[in-house]
Write a protein that holds these residues in place. Structure first.
Motif, PDB file in Angstrom:
ATOM      1  N   ARG A  33      77.681  32.038  29.157  1.00  0.00           N
ATOM      2  CA  ARG A  33      77.936  32.421  27.759  1.00  0.00           C
ATOM      3  C   ARG A  33      79.441  32.487  27.475  1.00  0.00           C
ATOM      4  O   ARG A  33      79.892  32.114  26.394  1.00  0.00           O
ATOM      5  N   GLN A  34      80.216  32.985  28.435  1.00  0.00           N
ATOM      6  CA  GLN A  34      81.667  33.030  28.232  1.00  0.00           C
ATOM      7  C   GLN A  34      82.261  31.623  28.160  1.00  0.00           C
ATOM      8  O   GLN A  34      83.157  31.368  27.356  1.00  0.00           O
ATOM      9  N   LEU A  35      81.744  30.721  28.977  1.00  0.00           N
ATOM     10  CA  LEU A  35      82.222  29.337  28.937  1.00  0.00           C
ATOM     11  C   LEU A  35      81.848  28.664  27.623  1.00  0.00           C
ATOM     12  O   LEU A  35      82.586  27.818  27.109  1.00  0.00           O
ATOM     13  N   GLN A  36      80.713  29.058  27.062  1.00  0.00           N
ATOM     14  CA  GLN A  36      80.333  28.534  25.753  1.00  0.00           C
ATOM     15  C   GLN A  36      81.254  29.078  24.666  1.00  0.00           C
ATOM     16  O   GLN A  36      81.629  28.363  23.735  1.00  0.00           O
ATOM     17  N   SER A  37      81.644  30.331  24.808  1.00  0.00           N
ATOM     18  CA  SER A  37      82.475  30.968  23.773  1.00  0.00           C
ATOM     19  C   SER A  37      83.855  30.338  23.669  1.00  0.00           C
ATOM     20  O   SER A  37      84.481  30.379  22.611  1.00  0.00           O
TER      21      SER A  37
ATOM     22  N   SER B  27      78.244  25.975  40.094  1.00  0.00           N
ATOM     23  CA  SER B  27      78.003  25.779  38.660  1.00  0.00           C
ATOM     24  C   SER B  27      77.467  27.096  38.111  1.00  0.00           C
ATOM     25  O   SER B  27      76.788  27.842  38.832  1.00  0.00           O
ATOM     26  N   PRO B  28      77.768  27.433  36.866  1.00  0.00           N
ATOM     27  CA  PRO B  28      77.292  28.706  36.312  1.00  0.00           C
ATOM     28  C   PRO B  28      75.777  28.727  36.212  1.00  0.00           C
ATOM     29  O   PRO B  28      75.152  27.715  35.872  1.00  0.00           O
ATOM     30  N   GLU B  29      75.206  29.864  36.541  1.00  0.00           N
ATOM     31  CA  GLU B  29      73.753  29.985  36.466  1.00  0.00           C
ATOM     32  C   GLU B  29      73.288  29.893  35.018  1.00  0.00           C
ATOM     33  O   GLU B  29      73.989  30.323  34.089  1.00  0.00           O
ATOM     34  N   PHE B  30      72.089  29.345  34.832  1.00  0.00           N
ATOM     35  CA  PHE B  30      71.555  29.129  33.495  1.00  0.00           C
ATOM     36  C   PHE B  30      71.379  30.459  32.768  1.00  0.00           C
ATOM     37  O   PHE B  30      70.809  31.405  33.310  1.00  0.00           O
ATOM     38  N   ARG B  31      71.887  30.534  31.547  1.00  0.00           N
ATOM     39  CA  ARG B  31      71.822  31.705  30.678  1.00  0.00           C
ATOM     40  C   ARG B  31      72.483  32.940  31.317  1.00  0.00           C
ATOM     41  O   ARG B  31      72.099  34.075  31.045  1.00  0.00           O
TER      42      ARG B  31
ATOM     43  N   ARG C 269      78.281  23.553  25.869  1.00  0.00           N
ATOM     44  CA  ARG C 269      77.525  23.614  24.626  1.00  0.00           C
ATOM     45  C   ARG C 269      76.729  24.912  24.566  1.00  0.00           C
ATOM     46  O   ARG C 269      76.259  25.405  25.587  1.00  0.00           O
ATOM     47  N   LYS C 270      76.589  25.450  23.386  1.00  0.00           N
ATOM     48  CA  LYS C 270      75.801  26.669  23.229  1.00  0.00           C
ATOM     49  C   LYS C 270      74.334  26.382  23.487  1.00  0.00           C
ATOM     50  O   LYS C 270      73.815  25.314  23.162  1.00  0.00           O
ATOM     51  N   ILE C 271      73.663  27.365  24.086  1.00  0.00           N
ATOM     52  CA  ILE C 271      72.249  27.202  24.410  1.00  0.00           C
ATOM     53  C   ILE C 271      71.436  26.944  23.140  1.00  0.00           C
ATOM     54  O   ILE C 271      70.499  26.149  23.135  1.00  0.00           O
ATOM     55  N   ASP C 272      71.807  27.597  22.030  1.00  0.00           N
ATOM     56  CA  ASP C 272      71.057  27.446  20.786  1.00  0.00           C
ATOM     57  C   ASP C 272      71.150  26.025  20.238  1.00  0.00           C
ATOM     58  O   ASP C 272      70.302  25.601  19.451  1.00  0.00           O
ATOM     59  N   ASP C 273      72.203  25.275  20.664  1.00  0.00           N
ATOM     60  CA  ASP C 273      72.380  23.910  20.166  1.00  0.00           C
ATOM     61  C   ASP C 273      71.621  22.882  20.996  1.00  0.00           C
ATOM     62  O   ASP C 273      71.642  21.692  20.702  1.00  0.00           O
TER      63      ASP C 273
END
Length: 450
Positions: free
Chosen positions: A327-331, A318-322, A336-340
């Motif tokens: 971030r690429q998977l969020q893009s 699993s992708p490491e946190f932050r 979900r984006k971290i800010d959300d």
């Protein structure tokens, strides 16, 4: 199951009627004499890359595929074998409630997981093939933790018959075992398969015959090369994972080190499995793609969703946190984006991306990788061995560590490649075993002389 067919029918016709086998599509058999012969019960021609094989010349093998008056015997054997399994299945179903060792409960879970996987594959009955009626599931072994609902180990068997008028079946076996000790864990899981034929010829396809010849029984295959074929079970490895113990070194601690083996889980193996069930590899893709086929086969033997029932198969990425990957998977909208994400968000409401090694390999070999799968990071066994080596260095037993250093090296040199300590300890341990063997041999010789 339908009523008993009239005795005037041939065994092939009896099987087609009794087991609801479908006729082979015309486009499959067009210009394919082997498939047409196979459906009638004649063995397909053997193909070897060389003129000579361990079983004779190519001409000898081709001769065995000529039409025979005993073709219907193949279907008779098929009928007897499948009928026996159906009767055993009915007996097991009847005795489920009287089972006090957990076999019935585990079989229920296995069957339910298989049904759910079929629903996910073909929602609302969109598939014309009744895979459930052509699949028989069994529990060969199960063991539960004492006074607990936790499963310690199990062996699942499944027999998947071709839904078409082809006298072939696949036998799958999945074994899982996990047990905790005071300072270590014992864990292994593996998947085996065999190709069942009923024409009197030995073994499965040509590849399995060659494997049986290359890995004869009664040999010790312990070492870096694991066997691909088990002669005593007449089954071939698809994939496996296990924990391996670290070298026996004073001061060394046990850590989890996985030994994932997918050397035989290849596109070639997937093609062979497909051809065995459908008789052809290309046209049958319109009926079921390769990834769906693998999902079905693994789910039939207790591995629905690429995980084992009430257990685990090992490494999961699993992708490491932050991290940059996150971030690429969020893009691209997969996470979900971290800010959300609010601090008081329920963890279950956050989409987490996980992919274990078994599913990744299945997607890789079947050409079913998704965009997020390209971020997958394979298991790094050297990283785990390095952790063991660094733990050994931190304990600081210089007398022991000096035995693993080569001339001119010091501990600071080793820290950056601490996994080397594991490798050198294994070599030293193996050398010690050889020396012990030689000493024993000399003692035996000395006693004989006296």
């Amino acid at each position: 199951m339908s009523k008993e067919p009239p005795s005037s029918l041939s065994w092939r016709e009896r099987c087609i009627q009794e087991f609801s086998l479908l006729p082979l599509p015309d486009e499959w058999t067009a210009n394919n004499d082997d498939l047409s012969n196979l459906s009638r019960g004649q063995p397909a021609k053997m193909r070897f890359p060389f003129a000579m094989s361990p079983w004779g010349t190519a001409a000898d093998n081709d001769a065995s595929s000529k039409p025979s008056a005993l073709d219907d015997v193949t279907w008779k054997r098929y009928h007897e074998f499948r009928t026996r399994l159906v009767q055993e299945q009915a007996k097991n179903e009847k005795n489920k409630d009287e089972d006090y060792e957990g076999y019935g409960e585990l079989l229920n879970r296995c069957q339910e997981a298989f049904r759910e996987e079929l629903k996910r594959l073909y929602p609302e009955g969109s598939c014309s093939l009744d895979w459930q009626s052509h699949t028989i599931q069994k529990i060969e072994y199960c063991e539960w933790e004492y006074d607990s609902d936790d499963l310690r180990g199990a062996t699942y068997l499944s027999f998947i018959f071709s839904p078409y008028a082809i006298p072939h079946a696949l036998k799958f076996k999945h074994h899982y075992y996990s047990r905790a000790y005071y300072s270590s864990l014992d864990f292994c899981c593996y998947w085996l398969f065999s190709m069942l034929r009923f024409d009197g010829e030995p073994g499965g396809d040509t590849v399995q015959r060659k494997l049986a010849w290359s890995w004869p029984d009664e040999w010790d295959y312990s070492g870096p090369t694991q066997p691909v074929y088990l002669v005593d079970q007449e089954m071939e490895y698809l994939a496996s994972n296990r924990y391996i113990d670290p070298p026996e070194v004073e001061g060394g601690e046990w850590i989890r080190v996985e030994d994932i083996n997918v050397s035989n889980f290849t596109p070639v193996t997937v093609r062979r499995l497909r051809e065995w069930l459908f008789g052809c590899s290309f046209h049958s893709l319109a009926v079921m793609d390769n990834f769906s086929l693998l999902r079905l086969l693994l789910a039939s033997c207790g591995s629905a969703g690429f995980d084992t029932i009430k257990g685990y198969v090992g490494y999961t990425w699993s992708p490491e946190f932050r991290s940059e990957e996150e971030r690429q998977l969020q893009s691209i909208g997969i996470l979900r984006k971290i800010d959300d994400i609010d601090d008081d968000d329920d963890d279950d409401a956050i989409i987490r991306l996980e992919l274990n090694w078994l599913e990744y390999q299945a997607r890789l070999v079947s050409g079913a990788l998704r965009p997020q799968d390209t971020f997958y990071v394979p298991y790094n066994i050297l990283k785990e061995k390095a952790e063991w080596g660094n733990n050994l260095i931190e304990r600081g037993n210089e007398d022991i560590l000096s035995g693993f250093l080569h001339e001119g090296e010091d501990l600071e040199d080793i820290r950056s490649v601490a996994w080397v300590l594991w490798e050198r300890a294994e070599e030293k341990q193996a050398f010690g075993g050889i020396m012990e063997l030689m000493r024993n041999m000399m003692e035996v010789r000395g006693k004989r002389k006296r």
